[in-house]
Write a protein that holds these residues in place. Structure first.
Motif, mmCIF file in Angstrom:
data_model
loop_
_atom_site.group_PDB
_atom_site.id
_atom_site.type_symbol
_atom_site.label_atom_id
_atom_site.label_comp_id
_atom_site.label_asym_id
_atom_site.label_seq_id
_atom_site.Cartn_x
_atom_site.Cartn_y
_atom_site.Cartn_z
ATOM 1 N N PHE A 1 4.730 68.985 27.102
ATOM 2 C CA PHE A 1 4.339 67.963 28.075
ATOM 3 C C PHE A 1 2.863 67.602 27.955
ATOM 4 C CE2 PHE A 1 2.874 66.507 32.225
ATOM 5 C CZ PHE A 1 3.769 65.474 32.465
ATOM 6 N N ASP A 2 1.992 68.585 27.813
ATOM 7 C CA ASP A 2 0.546 68.322 27.749
ATOM 8 C C ASP A 2 0.149 67.492 26.531
ATOM 9 O OD1 ASP A 2 0.126 69.620 30.142
ATOM 10 O OD2 ASP A 2 -0.435 71.521 29.203
ATOM 11 N N ASP A 3 0.992 67.462 25.496
ATOM 12 C CA ASP A 3 0.684 66.694 24.293
ATOM 13 C C ASP A 3 1.246 65.275 24.323
ATOM 14 O OD1 ASP A 3 -0.645 68.887 23.234
ATOM 15 O OD2 ASP A 3 1.113 69.603 22.133
ATOM 16 N N LEU A 4 1.978 64.926 25.374
ATOM 17 C CA LEU A 4 2.557 63.586 25.482
ATOM 18 C C LEU A 4 1.502 62.572 25.895
ATOM 19 C CD1 LEU A 4 5.890 64.385 27.354
ATOM 20 C CD2 LEU A 4 5.632 63.751 24.945
ATOM 21 N N ASP A 5 1.674 61.313 25.475
ATOM 22 C CA ASP A 5 0.803 60.257 25.969
ATOM 23 C C ASP A 5 1.271 59.876 27.380
ATOM 24 O OD1 ASP A 5 2.999 58.530 25.624
ATOM 25 O OD2 ASP A 5 2.279 57.827 23.693
ATOM 26 N N TRP A 6 0.466 59.086 28.072
ATOM 27 C CA TRP A 6 0.725 58.814 29.491
ATOM 28 C C TRP A 6 2.078 58.168 29.756
ATOM 29 C CZ3 TRP A 6 -1.354 61.233 33.306
ATOM 30 C CH2 TRP A 6 -2.609 61.795 33.153
ATOM 31 N N PRO A 7 2.480 57.118 29.016
ATOM 32 C CA PRO A 7 3.798 56.523 29.316
ATOM 33 C C PRO A 7 4.938 57.518 29.154
ATOM 34 C CG PRO A 7 2.513 55.048 27.930
ATOM 35 C CD PRO A 7 1.759 56.338 27.997
ATOM 36 N N HIS A 8 4.841 58.385 28.153
ATOM 37 C CA HIS A 8 5.906 59.369 27.952
ATOM 38 C C HIS A 8 5.848 60.479 29.004
ATOM 39 C CE1 HIS A 8 6.081 57.780 23.629
ATOM 40 N NE2 HIS A 8 7.125 57.318 24.305
ATOM 41 N N LYS A 9 4.662 60.815 29.471
ATOM 42 C CA LYS A 9 4.570 61.780 30.584
ATOM 43 C C LYS A 9 5.277 61.222 31.808
ATOM 44 C CE LYS A 9 0.466 64.393 29.394
ATOM 45 N NZ LYS A 9 -0.860 64.841 29.761
ATOM 46 N N TRP A 10 5.071 59.929 32.080
ATOM 47 C CA TRP A 10 5.726 59.317 33.234
ATOM 48 C C TRP A 10 7.244 59.330 33.061
ATOM 49 C CZ3 TRP A 10 4.108 58.905 37.877
ATOM 50 C CH2 TRP A 10 2.755 58.766 38.134
ATOM 51 N N THR A 11 7.721 59.053 31.861
ATOM 52 C CA THR A 11 9.168 59.086 31.614
ATOM 53 C C THR A 11 9.720 60.471 31.928
ATOM 54 O OG1 THR A 11 9.000 57.386 29.901
ATOM 55 C CG2 THR A 11 10.964 58.795 29.848
ATOM 56 N N VAL A 12 9.055 61.505 31.411
ATOM 57 C CA VAL A 12 9.525 62.879 31.633
ATOM 58 C C VAL A 12 9.409 63.258 33.106
ATOM 59 C CG1 VAL A 12 9.085 65.313 31.072
ATOM 60 C CG2 VAL A 12 9.113 63.604 29.248
#
Length: 192
Positions: free
Chosen positions: A166-177
């Protein structure tokens, strides 16, 4: 200023009752427009039954290990074929390149099986897109499909967003998760 200018006009009791009656009739009429007369009122107006979406998700998940195995086998065969083709142009030597892939162990039957599995999963995905979610469980199914089909290139080598910490995801993908986890929590599901 005349005394009549300082007085308020109070509605009569009859006017209040007529107004309330009109409001009640309007409310009943509006409710009737929202709920068909033949509606089954023994069930909730908004169904929370996403069983069909959940079943389609299980159907989609079933062939995934075989698809990944075939993808991995193709990747290994492709690397071997690239090494063998050397400096020659792949575009100019397509038949030779395909033969090198087969020589590396990825058969025409593997390719046909992969195509059939991909066709089936695409058909399921289309049905999942068309079918509405009725509750948090159905929304979670749709969000998992989004996450399973979302790639991120960094950190190298990148990959599907559910496979990246999770910490390595970019912001849009963090929001998706995050939204996926919220929908799973609301549906009372074990988070994937």
């Amino acid at each position: 200023m005349a005394d009549s200018d300082n007085t308020r006009t109070l509605p009569t009791r009859r006017a209040v009752l007529l107004g309330a009656g009109a409001a009640l009739v309007t409310g009943i009429t509006a409710a009737g427009a929202a709920v068909p007369l033949d509606a089954d009122m023994t069930r909730p107006l908004v169904a929370d039954d996403d069983a069909e979406l959940l079943e389609l998700e299980r159907e989609w998940l079933a062939p995934q290990p075989e698809i990944r195995r075939l993808d991995d086998a193709y990747g290994v065969a492709m690397e071997a074929a690239i090494d063998r083709i050397g400096d020659r142009s792949i575009d100019a030597n397509v038949d030779l390149f395909r033969q090198f892939i087969r020589d590396a162990g990825y058969s025409d039957a593997d390719s046909a099986r992969h195509d059939a599995l991909q066709d089936r999963t695409c058909e399921i995905e289309s049905r999942l897109m068309e079918m509405p979610a009725h509750g948090a469980a159905g929304l979670a199914v749709k969000l998992r499909m989004l996450a399973r089909n979302s790639w991120q290139r960094v950190p190298s080598p990148g990959g599907l967003i559910l496979d990246i910490p999770f910490d390595d995801l970019d912001w849009p993908h963090k929001w998706t998760v995050l939204i996926l986890r919220e929908a799973e929590r609301m549906a009372g599901e074990v988070q994937s």
